[in-house]
Design an enzyme around this catalytic site. Structure first.
Site, PDB file in Angstrom:
ATOM      1  N   LYS A 184     -60.859  -9.782 -45.835  1.00 59.61           N
ATOM      2  CA  LYS A 184     -61.740  -9.384 -46.939  1.00 59.61           C
ATOM      3  C   LYS A 184     -61.203  -8.146 -47.672  1.00 59.61           C
ATOM      4  O   LYS A 184     -60.229  -7.542 -47.239  1.00 59.61           O
ATOM      5  CB  LYS A 184     -63.163  -9.177 -46.410  1.00 59.61           C
ATOM      6  CG  LYS A 184     -63.736 -10.439 -45.723  1.00 59.61           C
ATOM      7  CD  LYS A 184     -63.969 -11.574 -46.693  1.00 59.61           C
ATOM      8  CE  LYS A 184     -64.134 -12.975 -46.142  1.00 59.61           C
ATOM      9  NZ  LYS A 184     -64.950 -13.266 -45.014  1.00 59.61           N
TER      10      LYS A 184
HETATM   11  C1  LIG Z   1     -65.757 -14.443 -44.247  1.00 60.42           C
HETATM   12  C2  LIG Z   1     -67.002 -15.125 -44.668  1.00 60.42           C
HETATM   13  C3  LIG Z   1     -68.151 -15.088 -43.877  1.00 60.42           C
HETATM   14  C4  LIG Z   1     -68.156 -14.553 -42.480  1.00 60.42           C
HETATM   15  O1  LIG Z   1     -67.881 -13.216 -42.388  1.00 60.42           O
HETATM   16  P1  LIG Z   1     -67.719 -12.570 -40.934  1.00 60.42           P
HETATM   17  O2  LIG Z   1     -67.739 -11.111 -41.187  1.00 60.42           O
HETATM   18  O3  LIG Z   1     -66.400 -13.061 -40.400  1.00 60.42           O
HETATM   19  O4  LIG Z   1     -68.844 -13.043 -40.106  1.00 60.42           O
HETATM   20  C5  LIG Z   1     -69.316 -15.613 -44.389  1.00 60.42           C
HETATM   21  N1  LIG Z   1     -69.361 -16.196 -45.608  1.00 60.42           N
HETATM   22  C6  LIG Z   1     -68.269 -16.283 -46.374  1.00 60.42           C
HETATM   23  C7  LIG Z   1     -68.390 -16.906 -47.724  1.00 60.42           C
HETATM   24  C8  LIG Z   1     -67.050 -15.773 -45.921  1.00 60.42           C
HETATM   25  O5  LIG Z   1     -65.950 -15.891 -46.679  1.00 60.42           O
END
Ligand SMILES: *Cc1c(COP(=O)(O)O)cnc(C)c1O
Length: 386
Positions: A184
């Protein structure tokens, strides 16, 4: 090809991050504590939300939000087919029924008219996903939800830096959840942050994130704290640790530079693809700020003699990594079996999936990396245009 492989995503960890993490390791305090509180405070200030609650992941945050809002068996929660499994899984975990509403083709975000068509008397919550960092049409969605008492929990895993007008994502729904997973825009190794303006909801989430133990149980190992605690609800082990917060804080200090770099790279891609009619470049809707978490290119239907999968293979042959966000929810075996969905059920999501691919976009890329990817895409298009 002998050129180095260019992955579609890489984290950007500098000396400050390494120093911050080393310092926590030396401090002897790794559990949830003062660094988590500081990270929450700066995150709340930056988004403009009243509260920020640091968690172990965005998945944990979305689950907590639904639980804290009282969503459970018999309730329906509307979300988008074009998302990661976690968005739907957390609905399933509460015992509620996930309901899908199709997306808009311009931004791959849930479509307000489709949401309206999916409403029933059992609809209790709506979970929009700001796909790739593109802002969902929150005013339209809130106008549907608010009068009906439908709670809004935003999946903002891609939307750190997304805004509508001057208002950051994080200040619209009842709760908004960000992700600090390593892919992210900002990472804490793994982690998440829930923002809300609702005092009671924030309090409830804090309680449930730490086993349901009475507040500030985190400092029960310090001289200041007490060994005694009370369990007030059957909570979860969802809190962020100081170890993660140290990394998250050091990364967050670079958010401005990160977002500028992403924007510069995305704009360079856009300039290159403006003259390639076979592809549709992502755009930033007027009046919004795109966080450019992903650069999602779409092949224009009927303009190439090969499909998306073949384009991905050809890019890979040229040493370029890509990804697809996402295989639609209604294509996966579990949900098809559990909810009777099938490919074709959400035609816009299906059409988007058929032609979409996410090109490399991360702060450590250079402008010549962007050119290399754009050259490769153009080369493939030139060879295969109809
Ligand atoms: C990465 C992601 C998640 C999950 O995030 P985590 O922090 O790994 O639990 C949820 N929704 C979307 C759209 C994502 O890209």
């Amino acid at each position: 090809m002998n050129e180095d492989f260019l992955p579609y995503n890489l984290p950007d960890i500098g000396d400050d991050e390494i120093g911050a993490v080393t310092e926590v390791l030396r401090s002897g305090w790794l559990a949830p504590g003062p660094r988590v509180r500081a990270f929450e405070a700066e995150f709340a200030a930056w988004t403009g939300a009243k509260h920020a609650v640091a968690l172990d992941s965005a998945t944990a945050g979305m689950h907590l939000a639904l639980v804290a809002l009282g969503i459970g068996p018999g309730d329906e929660v509307i979300t988008t087919p074009t998302t990661f499994a976690a968005t739907v899984n957390v609905i399933v975990h509460t015992g509620a029924t996930p309901v899908l509403a199709d997306i808009g083709i311009d931004d791959f975000c849930i479509d307000a008219a489709a949401v309206e068509g999916a409403l029933t008397p059992r609809t209790k919550a709506l979970m929009p996903v700001h796909h790739g960092g593109s802002a969902c049409r929150m005013p339209e969605l809130l106008a549907l939800a608010r009068p009906r008492g439908i709670r809004v929990v935003e999946d903002a895993a891609h939307a750190l830096g997304t805004a509508i007008g001057a208002r950051a994502i994080g200040t619209f729904g009842d709760a908004t959840v960000f992700s600090f997973y390593p892919t992210k825009n900002v990472t804490s190794g793994r982690g998440g942050m829930l923002t809300t303006d609702d005092d009671e909801l924030a309090e409830r989430c804090r309680l449930l994130a730490l086993h349901g133990m009475s507040n500030d149980a985190w400092d029960r190992y310090t001289a200041r704290g007490s060994w005694a605690y009370q369990v007030l609800a059957p909570g979860y082990n969802y809190a962020m640790s100081d170890f993660q917060a140290a990394l998250g804080h050091a990364q967050f200090a670079r958010i401005g530079a990160f977002q500028d770099a992403r924007r510069r790279l995305a704009e360079r891609y856009n300039a290159r693809f403006a003259s390639v009619p076979e592809v549709i470049a992502p755009s930033e809707r007027g009046g919004t700020t795109h966080a450019w978490h992903l650069y999602v290119l779409r092949l224009r239907p009927g303009s190439l003699d090969i499909g998306r999968d073949a384009v991905i293979s050809k890019l890979k042959e040229r040493g370029i990594g890509t990804s697809v966000h996402f295989i639609p929810i209604h294509h996966h075996p579990y949900y098809r079996e559990a909810y009777g969905w099938a490919p074709g059920d959400f035609p816009v999501a299906d059409a988007a999936f058929e032609g979409m691919l996410s090109l490399p976009l991360y702060t450590r890329m250079s402008e010549s990396d962007v050119d290399r990817v754009a050259d490769a895409v153009e080369g493939i298009v030139r060879e295969h245009r109809i």
